[in-house]
Design a protein around this motif. Structure first.
Motif, PDB file in Angstrom:
ATOM      1  N   MET A 286      53.200 -89.899 -57.428  1.00  0.00           N
ATOM      2  CA  MET A 286      53.104 -90.282 -58.890  1.00  0.00           C
ATOM      3  C   MET A 286      53.371 -88.928 -59.578  1.00  0.00           C
ATOM      4  O   MET A 286      53.796 -89.214 -60.788  1.00  0.00           O
ATOM      5  N   ASN A 287      53.033 -87.629 -59.182  1.00  0.00           N
ATOM      6  CA  ASN A 287      53.029 -86.541 -60.019  1.00  0.00           C
ATOM      7  C   ASN A 287      54.741 -86.233 -60.201  1.00  0.00           C
ATOM      8  O   ASN A 287      55.030 -86.068 -61.246  1.00  0.00           O
ATOM      9  N   ALA A 288      55.490 -86.484 -59.180  1.00  0.00           N
ATOM     10  CA  ALA A 288      56.903 -86.206 -59.165  1.00  0.00           C
ATOM     11  C   ALA A 288      57.488 -87.477 -60.403  1.00  0.00           C
ATOM     12  O   ALA A 288      58.300 -87.230 -60.975  1.00  0.00           O
ATOM     13  N   LEU A 289      57.036 -88.840 -60.268  1.00  0.00           N
ATOM     14  CA  LEU A 289      57.507 -89.829 -60.902  1.00  0.00           C
ATOM     15  C   LEU A 289      57.206 -89.685 -62.409  1.00  0.00           C
ATOM     16  O   LEU A 289      58.200 -89.885 -63.385  1.00  0.00           O
ATOM     17  N   PHE A 290      56.200 -89.118 -62.645  1.00  0.00           N
ATOM     18  CA  PHE A 290      55.803 -89.078 -64.109  1.00  0.00           C
ATOM     19  C   PHE A 290      56.398 -87.616 -64.649  1.00  0.00           C
ATOM     20  O   PHE A 290      56.842 -87.658 -66.032  1.00  0.00           O
ATOM     21  N   GLN A 291      56.682 -86.721 -63.868  1.00  0.00           N
ATOM     22  CA  GLN A 291      57.632 -85.433 -64.397  1.00  0.00           C
ATOM     23  C   GLN A 291      58.992 -86.075 -64.720  1.00  0.00           C
ATOM     24  O   GLN A 291      59.764 -85.865 -65.643  1.00  0.00           O
ATOM     25  N   LEU A 292      59.635 -86.846 -63.733  1.00  0.00           N
ATOM     26  CA  LEU A 292      60.747 -87.382 -63.773  1.00  0.00           C
ATOM     27  C   LEU A 292      60.972 -88.272 -65.025  1.00  0.00           C
ATOM     28  O   LEU A 292      61.785 -88.296 -65.529  1.00  0.00           O
ATOM     29  N   GLN A 293      59.869 -89.107 -65.237  1.00  0.00           N
ATOM     30  CA  GLN A 293      59.935 -89.877 -66.321  1.00  0.00           C
ATOM     31  C   GLN A 293      60.209 -89.119 -67.652  1.00  0.00           C
ATOM     32  O   GLN A 293      61.113 -89.623 -68.461  1.00  0.00           O
TER      33      GLN A 293
ATOM     34  N   PRO B 145      59.264 -81.037 -55.749  1.00  0.00           N
ATOM     35  CA  PRO B 145      60.517 -81.075 -55.357  1.00  0.00           C
ATOM     36  C   PRO B 145      60.999 -82.489 -54.758  1.00  0.00           C
ATOM     37  O   PRO B 145      62.050 -82.812 -54.635  1.00  0.00           O
ATOM     38  N   LEU B 146      59.830 -83.340 -54.866  1.00  0.00           N
ATOM     39  CA  LEU B 146      59.973 -84.670 -54.480  1.00  0.00           C
ATOM     40  C   LEU B 146      60.828 -85.489 -55.780  1.00  0.00           C
ATOM     41  O   LEU B 146      61.263 -86.512 -55.748  1.00  0.00           O
ATOM     42  N   ILE B 147      61.006 -84.803 -56.970  1.00  0.00           N
ATOM     43  CA  ILE B 147      61.691 -85.275 -58.274  1.00  0.00           C
ATOM     44  C   ILE B 147      62.948 -85.723 -57.658  1.00  0.00           C
ATOM     45  O   ILE B 147      63.606 -86.906 -58.063  1.00  0.00           O
ATOM     46  N   TRP B 148      63.760 -84.822 -57.266  1.00  0.00           N
ATOM     47  CA  TRP B 148      65.410 -84.835 -56.820  1.00  0.00           C
ATOM     48  C   TRP B 148      65.485 -86.105 -55.872  1.00  0.00           C
ATOM     49  O   TRP B 148      66.084 -86.867 -55.991  1.00  0.00           O
ATOM     50  N   PRO B 149      64.716 -86.094 -54.691  1.00  0.00           N
ATOM     51  CA  PRO B 149      65.043 -87.075 -53.742  1.00  0.00           C
ATOM     52  C   PRO B 149      64.654 -88.609 -54.206  1.00  0.00           C
ATOM     53  O   PRO B 149      65.191 -89.563 -54.111  1.00  0.00           O
ATOM     54  N   LEU B 150      63.530 -88.708 -55.225  1.00  0.00           N
ATOM     55  CA  LEU B 150      63.157 -89.753 -55.752  1.00  0.00           C
ATOM     56  C   LEU B 150      64.201 -90.382 -56.650  1.00  0.00           C
ATOM     57  O   LEU B 150      64.359 -91.456 -56.919  1.00  0.00           O
ATOM     58  N   LEU B 151      64.914 -89.309 -57.511  1.00  0.00           N
ATOM     59  CA  LEU B 151      66.016 -89.912 -58.488  1.00  0.00           C
ATOM     60  C   LEU B 151      67.055 -90.572 -57.640  1.00  0.00           C
ATOM     61  O   LEU B 151      67.574 -91.542 -57.990  1.00  0.00           O
ATOM     62  N   SER B 152      67.446 -89.873 -56.635  1.00  0.00           N
ATOM     63  CA  SER B 152      68.532 -90.620 -55.711  1.00  0.00           C
ATOM     64  C   SER B 152      67.960 -91.901 -55.261  1.00  0.00           C
ATOM     65  O   SER B 152      68.691 -92.832 -55.331  1.00  0.00           O
ATOM     66  N   LEU B 153      66.561 -92.120 -54.616  1.00  0.00           N
ATOM     67  CA  LEU B 153      66.294 -93.396 -54.237  1.00  0.00           C
ATOM     68  C   LEU B 153      66.337 -94.572 -55.472  1.00  0.00           C
ATOM     69  O   LEU B 153      66.743 -95.515 -55.155  1.00  0.00           O
ATOM     70  N   LEU B 154      65.823 -94.081 -56.676  1.00  0.00           N
ATOM     71  CA  LEU B 154      65.760 -95.129 -57.640  1.00  0.00           C
ATOM     72  C   LEU B 154      66.945 -95.330 -58.177  1.00  0.00           C
ATOM     73  O   LEU B 154      67.292 -96.504 -58.640  1.00  0.00           O
TER      74      LEU B 154
END
Length: 227
Positions: A88-95, A38-47
């Motif tokens: 890092m798991n969330a970032l690589f999934q988002l990538q 679930p960190l994927i979505w807030p990370l996308l917002s921040l990036l």
């Protein structure tokens, strides 16, 4: 020495990224864990909130300010490791999810979304293969699958509060309708639609819609409980 591979057309890259994502998830994720980090979505917002690059610890600090991170271990060193692993798991999934439309560079000290995909995409991906494989494998989190599941459930609960979602208000049939699917939908089809619709309606993307994004999140929470 790494050798550059022949460039591929966008359609081929899209299919490769999707197949690669599905394969990695199926192989490396314990069967008891459902859904995306679930960190994927807030990370996308921040990036997407700034054109500048981020460092991992800066992203972690921001998520903590939003109440989306928690103490993950009584041992401070283990807690720091687990926090980094989840990020890092969330970032690589988002990538993988953003390809082939944009490129998320995942370097611990330089994390940034670029509108243009690099011409040497295959080489860029191959350079991080071992690191990506490590962080996409939940067994490296150094804990049991049921504990990981509890952590992800906790994160989802915090994120629902953050975006104002109400996952208890939606029934299975309504959730499938939101996902544009019927009762015959498989878990793979549901997961694919979740990723597509969440990216489409994410409020920080062009053409996004916060209300529709919340609805998609609520539908996903309902469906991931049923499968």
């Amino acid at each position: 020495m790494l050798l550059a591979k022949q460039p591929q057309d966008p359609a081929s890259l899209d299919a490769h990224a999707e197949a690669n994502s599905e394969a990695k998830y199926a192989v490396t994720t314990p069967a008891s864990i459902k859904g995306d980090n679930p960190l994927i979505w807030p990370l996308l917002s921040l990036l997407q909130s700034t054109p500048h690059s981020w460092k991992v610890h800066h992203l972690a600090a921001k998520l903590q300010q939003q109440g989306l991170m928690q103490d993950l271990d009584s041992d401070p060193q283990k807690a720091l490791f687990k926090q980094n692993f989840l990020l890092m798991n969330a970032l690589f999934q988002l990538q993988q999810m953003l390809l082939p439309d944009s490129w998320l560079q995942v370097k611990s000290m330089q994390i940034q979304i670029f509108r243009r995909v690099p011409s040497d995409l295959n080489q860029q991906l191959s350079e991080d293969d071992s690191l990506r494989d490590y962080y996409m494998d939940w067994h490296n989190y150094d804990t049991s699958a049921n504990v990981i599941q509890q952590i992800l459930e906790s994160f989802w609960h915090r994120y629902e509060q953050y975006i104002g979602a109400n996952p208890n208000a939606m029934h299975k049939r309504q959730a499938l309708s939101v996902f544009e699917l019927d009762d015959n939908a498989t878990s793979k089809m549901i997961r694919k639609q979740w990723r597509r619709l969440a990216l489409q309606w994410h409020p920080d993307r062009q053409g996004g819609d916060a209300a529709k994004f919340r609805q998609v999140c609520e539908a996903w929470q309902t469906l991931r409980e049923k499968w």
